[in-house]
Design an enzyme around this catalytic site. Sequence first.
Site, PDB file in Angstrom:
ATOM      1  N   SER A 290      61.354  86.362  52.454  1.00 45.50           N
ATOM      2  CA  SER A 290      61.002  85.600  51.166  1.00 45.50           C
ATOM      3  C   SER A 290      60.389  84.869  51.304  1.00 45.50           C
ATOM      4  CB  SER A 290      62.351  85.786  50.592  1.00 45.50           C
ATOM      5  OG  SER A 290      63.187  84.815  50.436  1.00 45.50           O
ATOM      6  N   ASP A 291      59.332  84.266  50.477  1.00 45.92           N
ATOM      7  CA  ASP A 291      59.114  82.648  50.286  1.00 45.92           C
ATOM      8  C   ASP A 291      60.179  81.782  50.374  1.00 45.92           C
ATOM      9  OD1 ASP A 291      57.473  80.798  50.678  1.00 45.92           O
ATOM     10  OD2 ASP A 291      56.012  81.650  49.747  1.00 45.92           O
ATOM     11  N   CYS A 292      59.964  80.794  50.393  1.00 53.18           N
ATOM     12  CA  CYS A 292      61.277  80.385  50.044  1.00 53.18           C
ATOM     13  C   CYS A 292      61.487  80.114  49.117  1.00 53.18           C
ATOM     14  CB  CYS A 292      61.204  77.978  50.579  1.00 53.18           C
ATOM     15  SG  CYS A 292      60.681  78.570  52.560  1.00 53.18           S
ATOM     16  N   SER A 294      62.849  82.513  46.968  1.00 51.98           N
ATOM     17  CA  SER A 294      62.500  82.720  46.304  1.00 51.98           C
ATOM     18  C   SER A 294      62.930  84.560  45.215  1.00 51.98           C
ATOM     19  CB  SER A 294      61.288  84.305  47.011  1.00 51.98           C
ATOM     20  OG  SER A 294      60.079  83.945  47.333  1.00 51.98           O
TER      21      SER A 294
END
EC number: 3.2.1.-
Length: 769
Positions: A290-292, A294
């Site tokens: 995941s993006d941070c 997310s």
Amino acid sequence: MILHKMAFLAAAVLIFLISSSSVCVHSRETFACDTKDAATATLRFCQLSVPIQERVKDLIGRLTLPEKVSLLGNTAAAIPRLGIKGYEWWSEALHGVSNVGPGTKFGGVYPAATSFPQVITTVASFNASLWESIGRVVSNEARAMYNGGVGGLTYWSPNVNILRDPRWGRGQETPGEDPVVAGKYAASYVRGLQGNDRSRLKVAACCKHFTAYDLDNWNGVDRFHFNAKVSKQDIEDTFDVPFRMCVKEGNVASIMCSYNQVNGVPTCADPNLLKKTIRNQWGLNGYIVSDCDSVGVLYDTQHYTGTPEEAAADSIKAGLDLDCGPFLGAHTIDAVKKNLLRESDVDNALVNTLTVQMRLGMFDGDIVGQPYGHLGPAHVCTPVHKGLALEAAHQGIVLLKNRGSSLPLSQHRHRTVAVIGPNSDATVTMIGNYAGIACGYTSPVQGITGYARTIHQKGCADVHCMDDRLFNAADEAARGADATVLVMGLDQSIEAEFKDRNSLLLPGKQRELISRVAKASKGPVILVLMSGGPIDISFAEKDRRISAIVWAGYPGQEGGTAIADILFGSANPGGKLPMTWYPQDYLTNLPMTEMSMRPVHSKRIPGRTYRFYDGPVVYPFGHGLSYTRFTHSIADAPKVIAIAVRGRNSTVSGKSVRVTHARCDRLSLGVHVDVTNVGSRDGTHTMLVFSAPPGGEWAPKKQLVAFERVHVAVGEKKRVQVNIHVCKYLSVVDRAGNRRIPIGDHGIHIGDERHTVSLQASTLGVIKS
């Protein structure tokens, strides 16, 4: 409270520093399977003779559920009883080893790393071999820092999103607006980072941010709340292309899902995107991250689920393997207890992350004796690496205007040069965002000083240029010089992550400064622009007093030297714009939130990128001049190509063939082009090959199908062969998202040369539609 990226970064850095405080900066402790540890060295997951798949299965079978969950976040916990150290997954290497992520720390014998030009500049070279070479250098330095205990091996780079809108603050990180260029960049850079051994990895790269992610914070809409409403057509023929090529051609080890929703579903919780598309259709051999924060965002901000346990369960079941953030670590055990998630789902995620770690050699014991175990401080910031950074800047700088061959400047006639502008003494500005600590800098004024005596005046205090207090001194400098170089443009205070632009114009009073100095100068006036995104400089293009315009992008640590080399002719520019430069009026009635690539006439939406927009431009995609002149001629190309089709149902009124119904193997259009240098200097020509498919509502007006960069000496003719894969590059996408090959005449455009090839279908048998 939502822990977004910057706040999370600070917390993660602190956690990592505390957890790794005992690590010596000169060498790294064995991550796992230490041969000196009799308790663990004999475990099956430590046996190198055992296939990695079986080693991973053995390791997972030894873990408790809490231990498994402790490995689901980027700051993975140690498991002392099995001899496994903690690991920080988050490192960045967008255009050099960066300290943006907590996995990498500069200091001691690793004070810096080579900082190459920002991606948008490097891509302007249209040189795939250069992109791969940069990746190899970056991975050498990354491995060296890992061996020294100050870096990781999992790098969440590159960013391969499409530069859909010229206002996007992160456009500088991307390979531009063309999906094929972006995909070829992704595959090339990833191969450089990872190496060519499919079973082993030098470092593990990650293509991000999947998908339709290209808005940060515009007009009150931010990426955490944005729901990108995207057609199947645009997903297939634009947004997903670079990611598909990254996986299928680059064999990337990771894909990162983005913050935004796509058609109402958060990307990190969408099984159609993660499990069905990335994993099953494309065949990702790696992990999805995941993006941070997310996962936290889809629960706390987007309110996509009613409970945090549901958010954790939905993400993991959708195909997410690793969470950049603490959310899965905090809520996965309860999700299992509430029967929202099976422990086997957690196991499936760990199979993907642990397999990557084993492919990296992290479970192979001491790094000494491993393939990259010899790399150390002597392999970082080397003269060769710095030379490649300079060459990348040379190749990426674009000459936009050169009236009357004003450039190159002459050291004999232009002995004194006024160097003016807020970016004239730039250093950190030149490396753009997601950068680390550079080996050193040469600013533009320093670079020009190597060729001429300089009179330096900033003209503006900074790029915002809010007043004219420094204008008079700039005017005087121009009057006293043989030539004037204005170094203007943008920086990270104007365009950046979290910051989209509202205008394409130069900030503040920059235009006024440029015009005043151009009027005062007694010699040629050269405008040099630093920026990631395009700028409307129509006034400068039309102003005859401005002799030449150069776009340097963000040219990296060697940028000042590269700019000076271009200005004085030591290097001949060959870069081409990887994005369209639009006039300010283009933004009228065009919100960033409008995702359609094609024109929407009912909404007065003009279309996006050169493929679909047909209005006025400042400079078109692919524009770039040289100090010499090249001509093309098509020496050989077929006029007819037969497409073997398996059944009548594969055509629609005889006008197209579905790619899935065509015999695509070896279906290639080979074109031989003679490139002749008819100018007065040796130079490198960037040859762009476009196709114009038969007219129809599905098709772009033209699309790039191949590019080659070739060095040609004065008076020399070189033959260049390009092979265009028909199914990949001459196909278009219909409204349902199906890729089809239009039957009929396709135009092949190379500069002013035109060739027509007719694609014809021949039925081989019956196939169900």
